[in-house]
Design a protein around this motif. Sequence first.
Motif, short mmCIF file in Angstrom:
data_model
loop_
_atom_site.label_atom_id
_atom_site.label_comp_id
_atom_site.label_asym_id
_atom_site.label_seq_id
_atom_site.Cartn_x
_atom_site.Cartn_y
_atom_site.Cartn_z
N ALA A 66 75.46 49.55 29.73
CA ALA A 66 74.27 49.53 30.58
C ALA A 66 73.01 49.29 29.75
CB ALA A 66 74.15 50.84 31.35
N LEU A 67 72.98 49.85 28.53
CA LEU A 67 71.81 49.67 27.65
C LEU A 67 71.59 48.21 27.30
CD1 LEU A 67 71.90 52.61 25.05
CD2 LEU A 67 70.44 52.35 27.04
N VAL A 68 72.67 47.51 26.92
CA VAL A 68 72.50 46.12 26.52
C VAL A 68 72.20 45.23 27.73
CG1 VAL A 68 73.82 46.27 24.39
CG2 VAL A 68 75.02 45.80 26.50
N ILE A 69 72.69 45.61 28.91
CA ILE A 69 72.34 44.86 30.12
C ILE A 69 70.85 45.03 30.43
CG2 ILE A 69 72.66 44.76 32.63
CD1 ILE A 69 75.60 45.46 32.17
N ILE A 70 70.35 46.25 30.27
CA ILE A 70 68.92 46.52 30.47
C ILE A 70 68.09 45.66 29.53
CG2 ILE A 70 67.10 48.25 30.11
CD1 ILE A 70 69.14 50.35 31.08
N ASP A 71 68.49 45.62 28.26
CA ASP A 71 67.76 44.81 27.28
C ASP A 71 67.78 43.33 27.64
OD1 ASP A 71 66.93 46.90 25.63
OD2 ASP A 71 68.78 46.87 24.45
N SER A 72 68.91 42.86 28.13
CA SER A 72 69.03 41.45 28.53
C SER A 72 68.08 41.13 29.68
CB SER A 72 70.47 41.14 28.95
OG SER A 72 71.36 41.33 27.89
N ILE A 73 68.03 42.00 30.66
CA ILE A 73 67.16 41.79 31.83
C ILE A 73 65.69 41.75 31.39
CG2 ILE A 73 66.31 42.83 33.97
CD1 ILE A 73 69.20 43.89 34.38
N PHE A 74 65.31 42.72 30.57
CA PHE A 74 63.91 42.76 30.12
C PHE A 74 63.56 41.55 29.25
CE2 PHE A 74 63.80 47.23 31.45
CZ PHE A 74 62.52 47.29 31.98
N ASN A 75 64.50 41.12 28.41
CA ASN A 75 64.25 39.93 27.59
C ASN A 75 64.03 38.69 28.44
OD1 ASN A 75 64.39 41.27 25.16
ND2 ASN A 75 66.53 40.78 24.77
N LEU A 76 64.85 38.53 29.48
CA LEU A 76 64.69 37.38 30.37
C LEU A 76 63.35 37.44 31.11
CD1 LEU A 76 68.28 37.09 31.90
CD2 LEU A 76 67.15 35.44 30.41
N THR B 155 57.95 35.37 31.96
CA THR B 155 56.52 35.69 32.10
C THR B 155 55.69 34.95 31.06
OG1 THR B 155 57.12 37.90 32.89
CG2 THR B 155 54.84 37.57 32.20
N THR B 156 56.17 34.93 29.81
CA THR B 156 55.45 34.25 28.74
C THR B 156 55.41 32.75 29.00
OG1 THR B 156 56.23 35.95 27.18
CG2 THR B 156 55.25 33.98 26.24
N ALA B 157 56.53 32.19 29.47
CA ALA B 157 56.57 30.76 29.77
C ALA B 157 55.55 30.41 30.86
CB ALA B 157 57.98 30.37 30.23
N PHE B 158 55.49 31.23 31.90
CA PHE B 158 54.50 31.00 32.97
C PHE B 158 53.08 31.04 32.40
CE2 PHE B 158 51.55 32.64 36.16
CZ PHE B 158 51.74 31.73 37.20
N TYR B 159 52.83 31.98 31.51
CA TYR B 159 51.48 32.15 30.94
C TYR B 159 51.08 30.94 30.09
CZ TYR B 159 47.59 34.10 28.28
OH TYR B 159 46.36 34.32 27.70
N ILE B 160 51.98 30.48 29.21
CA ILE B 160 51.57 29.39 28.32
C ILE B 160 51.43 28.06 29.06
CG2 ILE B 160 52.64 30.50 26.31
CD1 ILE B 160 54.83 28.34 26.45
N PHE B 161 52.23 27.86 30.11
CA PHE B 161 52.12 26.60 30.85
C PHE B 161 50.99 26.65 31.88
CE2 PHE B 161 56.77 26.30 29.73
CZ PHE B 161 56.60 25.30 28.79
N ASN B 162 50.77 27.81 32.49
CA ASN B 162 49.78 27.93 33.55
C ASN B 162 48.39 28.25 33.01
OD1 ASN B 162 49.32 28.07 36.56
ND2 ASN B 162 48.61 30.12 35.99
#
Length: 509
Positions: free
Chosen positions: A182-192, A197-204
Motif C-alpha cells: 500500500a505504501l508504494v502504491i501511495i507513492d506512485s499515485i502521488f508521483n503521478l 500538476t507540474t506539466a500543467f503548470y509549465i505548459f499553461n
Amino acid sequence: MSQLKKGAILNYTTIFLTNVVGILMTPFILNKLGKEEYGIYITVGALVGTISLLDFGLNNTVTRFVAKYRAEKKQKEEENFLATTMLIYLVISLIITLIGIGFYGYLDNYFTKMDSDQIKIAQTIYVIFIFNLAVGLPGGALTGICYGYETFVFPKSLNIARYIMRSITVVAILSLGGKSIALVIIDSIFNLLIILTTAFYIFNNLKVKIKLHQLSLKFIKEIFSYSTWIFVFALVALFQWKAGHWVLGRIALPSVLTIYGVGIALGTYYGAFSSAISSVFLPRATKMAVNNASGEELTTMMIKIGRISFIILMYILGAFILFGNQFVYLWVGKELGIEGSHEIWIIALIIMIGLTIPLIQYFGTSVLEAQGRIAFKAIIYLIFLIIGTIIGAYFAKQYEGIGMVLCSVLGMVAAQFCLNFYYAKVVKINILRFFKEVFNKTFFVIILIVTISNSFNYISSSYGWINFLLKAVSYSLVYIVSIYYFGMIKSEKRLFSTPIEKIINKLKK
C-alpha cells in the motif's frame, strides 16, 4: 521577496519536514509493518534506487541548459533541447523497464534469507517501484524546467504539499491495516499527481514549448558531457548509503535489514541542517573564485563557516553520544528490542562521527565547484567508497550492519584525508591553520560540556521520555551557555545574539 529567497526558505522548510516527519513516522511505519516487512520495503527501495543512476544527472542538466538558452534568448534551441532530452528519457525509461524485467526473475535467488511469502512481497513492491522509477525520472525533468525558468516557489511548495499529504495518507492507510505494498502504491499515485500538476503548470503558466527541430549526436554528447560529474557524485552517494543494502540484502535476514536501514537514516539526518547552512555560501565561494581570492582568504572563509558548523554539529553529536542510546530505544525499541535499538545507535553514531570533518569542510567543496575542480573529489571518494564496500561485504558476514557501515565510513574518512592534501597543495587552503582555528578553545569547552553532562545519566534510574527530555533540556542549557561564554569568538557571539536582540526590540515596541 524574490523567487530565489522564497525558494531558499522553502528549501529549508523541506529539509526540516523531511527530517522531523521522518523521525516521527519511522516508529509508526515500523510498528504497522513489522520489522521483517519494513526491512524488505527499504531494501527493495534501495535496490531499485540503484537503477535511478540511469538518470545520468539529466535533471540538473535540464536546469542548466534551459537557464542558458533563456539568458541567450534562444527559443528554438530551448525547444530542441527539451525535445531531445525527452527522447533520451524515453530511451532511459525503456532501459529501466527491461532491466526491471530481467532482474525480477532473480529476486528469489538474490534474497537468500527470505521465505516464500516475503519473496512475494518483495517482488510486488519491486514491480511498483520499477514503474515509479520509469515514470518518475522523466517527470523530474519538469521540475528542472521550472528551476531553469527561475521559478522556485511553485515546485518547492508542491513538494512540501506532497510530503504533508503523503504523510497523512500513509498514517490513514496503515491505521486501516495497509502494508508495504500500500505504501508504494501511495507513492506512485502521488508521483503521478505531481508530474501531471507540474506539466500543467509549465505548459499553461510558463508557456514552455517542446519541439524537435534537429536531432544531433553532437548535441547529445554535449548534454552528457555536462552531466558526467553529476552522475559520478550520484555513484558516490550510492556507495555511501545504498551499497550496504545490496550486500546485506543478499546475506542477512529482513530484521537485520531494518536495523541497518533505520541506522543509516538516523545517521544521515545529522548533516542535513549543517549542509543547508553551508550550501548558502556557494555563491560566496563562486565570487571569491572569480575574483581570484588567495589561499589564505579562502582559508579564512572556510574557518568562519567551519566553526559555525562545528558548534552546531558538536551539540547534536554530544547529545547523541550521551543520550542517543536511550532515544533510539524509546523511539523504536518497542519494535526492535534492546539489542536492535543499541545496534541502530552504534550504526548512526559511526556515521555521525565519520561525517563531521566533511561537513565542517563543506565550504571547500563549494570552492572546488566554483573553480571547476570537483572531479578530483568525485573520483577519490568513489574509489575509496568502492574499496570500503568490498571490505564491508567481508565483515558484514560476521558483524552484519555494524561491520558494513564501519568499512563504508572508513572509506569516506580516507577519501576526505586525501582531499585535505588536495586542498593544501592545489587549492592552497591552509589546512593546518583551518583545524587549529576551528578547534581552538571550542574543542576543549565541548569536551568539558560532555563530561559534565554525562552526570545527568546518573540522576534517575528512569528510562522514559520525561527522563530523556529533562536530560536533553539540561544538556542544551549547559551547552548553549558554556559555548556562548567560553567557546565562541566575538563575531560568532554577534551572529547568534543579534537576531535575538532584534526580536526582543520588536516585542518591546
